[in-house]
Motif scaffolding. Structure first.
Motif, PDB file in Angstrom:
ATOM      1  N   ALA A  33     -42.248  17.287   5.620  1.00 38.87           N
ATOM      2  CA  ALA A  33     -42.667  16.943   4.690  1.00 38.87           C
ATOM      3  C   ALA A  33     -44.212  18.184   4.735  1.00 38.87           C
ATOM      4  CB  ALA A  33     -43.623  15.751   4.837  1.00 38.87           C
ATOM      5  N   TYR A  34     -44.185  18.833   6.003  1.00 39.33           N
ATOM      6  CA  TYR A  34     -45.203  19.259   6.037  1.00 39.33           C
ATOM      7  C   TYR A  34     -44.634  20.969   6.676  1.00 39.33           C
ATOM      8  CZ  TYR A  34     -49.006  21.059   8.974  1.00 39.33           C
ATOM      9  OH  TYR A  34     -50.670  21.807   9.136  1.00 39.33           O
ATOM     10  N   PRO A  35     -45.574  21.733   5.787  1.00 38.53           N
ATOM     11  CA  PRO A  35     -45.242  23.357   5.875  1.00 38.53           C
ATOM     12  C   PRO A  35     -44.823  23.920   6.980  1.00 38.53           C
ATOM     13  CG  PRO A  35     -47.026  23.629   4.525  1.00 38.53           C
ATOM     14  CD  PRO A  35     -46.781  21.892   5.024  1.00 38.53           C
ATOM     15  N   GLY A  36     -45.782  23.386   8.328  1.00 35.08           N
ATOM     16  CA  GLY A  36     -46.174  23.743   9.737  1.00 35.08           C
ATOM     17  C   GLY A  36     -44.741  24.176  10.350  1.00 35.08           C
ATOM     18  N   ARG A  37     -44.006  23.274  10.122  1.00 35.37           N
ATOM     19  CA  ARG A  37     -42.976  23.245  10.614  1.00 35.37           C
ATOM     20  C   ARG A  37     -41.998  24.013  10.066  1.00 35.37           C
ATOM     21  NH1 ARG A  37     -41.134  18.042  12.408  1.00 35.37           N
ATOM     22  NH2 ARG A  37     -42.814  16.605  13.189  1.00 35.37           N
ATOM     23  N   ASN A  38     -41.885  24.847   8.976  1.00 31.41           N
ATOM     24  CA  ASN A  38     -40.727  25.956   8.650  1.00 31.41           C
ATOM     25  C   ASN A  38     -40.798  26.704   9.458  1.00 31.41           C
ATOM     26  OD1 ASN A  38     -40.223  24.067   6.847  1.00 31.41           O
ATOM     27  ND2 ASN A  38     -40.980  24.681   5.131  1.00 31.41           N
ATOM     28  N   ARG A  39     -40.031  28.072   9.592  1.00 32.46           N
ATOM     29  CA  ARG A  39     -39.525  29.173  10.572  1.00 32.46           C
ATOM     30  C   ARG A  39     -40.837  29.964   9.848  1.00 32.46           C
ATOM     31  NH1 ARG A  39     -33.686  28.793  12.124  1.00 32.46           N
ATOM     32  NH2 ARG A  39     -33.763  27.401  13.415  1.00 32.46           N
ATOM     33  N   GLU A  40     -40.815  30.274   8.981  1.00 34.83           N
ATOM     34  CA  GLU A  40     -41.245  31.333   8.042  1.00 34.83           C
ATOM     35  C   GLU A  40     -42.421  31.239   8.154  1.00 34.83           C
ATOM     36  OE1 GLU A  40     -38.658  29.114   6.241  1.00 34.83           O
ATOM     37  OE2 GLU A  40     -37.435  29.929   6.853  1.00 34.83           O
ATOM     38  N   VAL A  41     -43.334  29.819   8.728  1.00 39.46           N
ATOM     39  CA  VAL A  41     -44.443  29.239   7.748  1.00 39.46           C
ATOM     40  C   VAL A  41     -44.767  30.061   9.871  1.00 39.46           C
ATOM     41  CG1 VAL A  41     -46.774  27.965   8.528  1.00 39.46           C
ATOM     42  CG2 VAL A  41     -44.470  28.234   6.220  1.00 39.46           C
ATOM     43  N   LYS A  42     -43.745  29.757  10.534  1.00 44.82           N
ATOM     44  CA  LYS A  42     -44.592  29.909  12.313  1.00 44.82           C
ATOM     45  C   LYS A  42     -44.192  31.582  12.257  1.00 44.82           C
ATOM     46  CE  LYS A  42     -42.927  25.434  14.346  1.00 44.82           C
ATOM     47  NZ  LYS A  42     -42.392  25.136  15.154  1.00 44.82           N
ATOM     48  N   GLN A  43     -43.530  32.310  11.248  1.00 41.98           N
ATOM     49  CA  GLN A  43     -43.730  33.877  11.417  1.00 41.98           C
ATOM     50  C   GLN A  43     -44.847  34.600  11.151  1.00 41.98           C
ATOM     51  OE1 GLN A  43     -41.430  35.369  13.324  1.00 41.98           O
ATOM     52  NE2 GLN A  43     -42.499  36.928  13.190  1.00 41.98           N
TER      53      GLN A  43
END
Length: 100
Positions: free
Chosen positions: A47-57
């Protein structure tokens, strides 16, 4: 028309997965049947976009390009604490940043 989607556990990559109810926000949950899997349940879309690997990158890349913490949080629509936490993780895990 029915469409089948192959579901794999994101932790152990096992294909032995069954449906396991719904979360409080209505998303489908799955259960991994592999005994050695470190996690039992998961959902495909967080539900939270901050958990995606792409966002972390993207957090790391935007920092290297000179963006500030608040700017990154605003652009990626995540909290500033998520940005700081991810930057701390990359700082401690990168062997090139350690000073001897």
């Amino acid at each position: 028309m029915t469409v089948l989607v192959a579901v794999r556990c994101p932790h152990c990559q096992s294909s032995e997965v069954v449906r396991h109810g719904k979360s409080t926000n209505g998303k489908q949950r799955f259960r991994c049947l592999e005994p050695e899997c470190p996690y039992q349940t998961f959902s495909l879309n967080s539900a939270y976009p901050g958990r995606n690997r792409e966002v972390k990158q993207q957090i790391v890349e935007m920092t290297l390009n000179g963006s500030g913490v608040r700017d990154i949080a605003r652009v990626l629509r995540i909290s500033t604490s998520t940005v700081i936490r991810e930057l701390k993780k990359t700082l401690t895990s990168n062997p090139l940043t350690k000073s001897y």
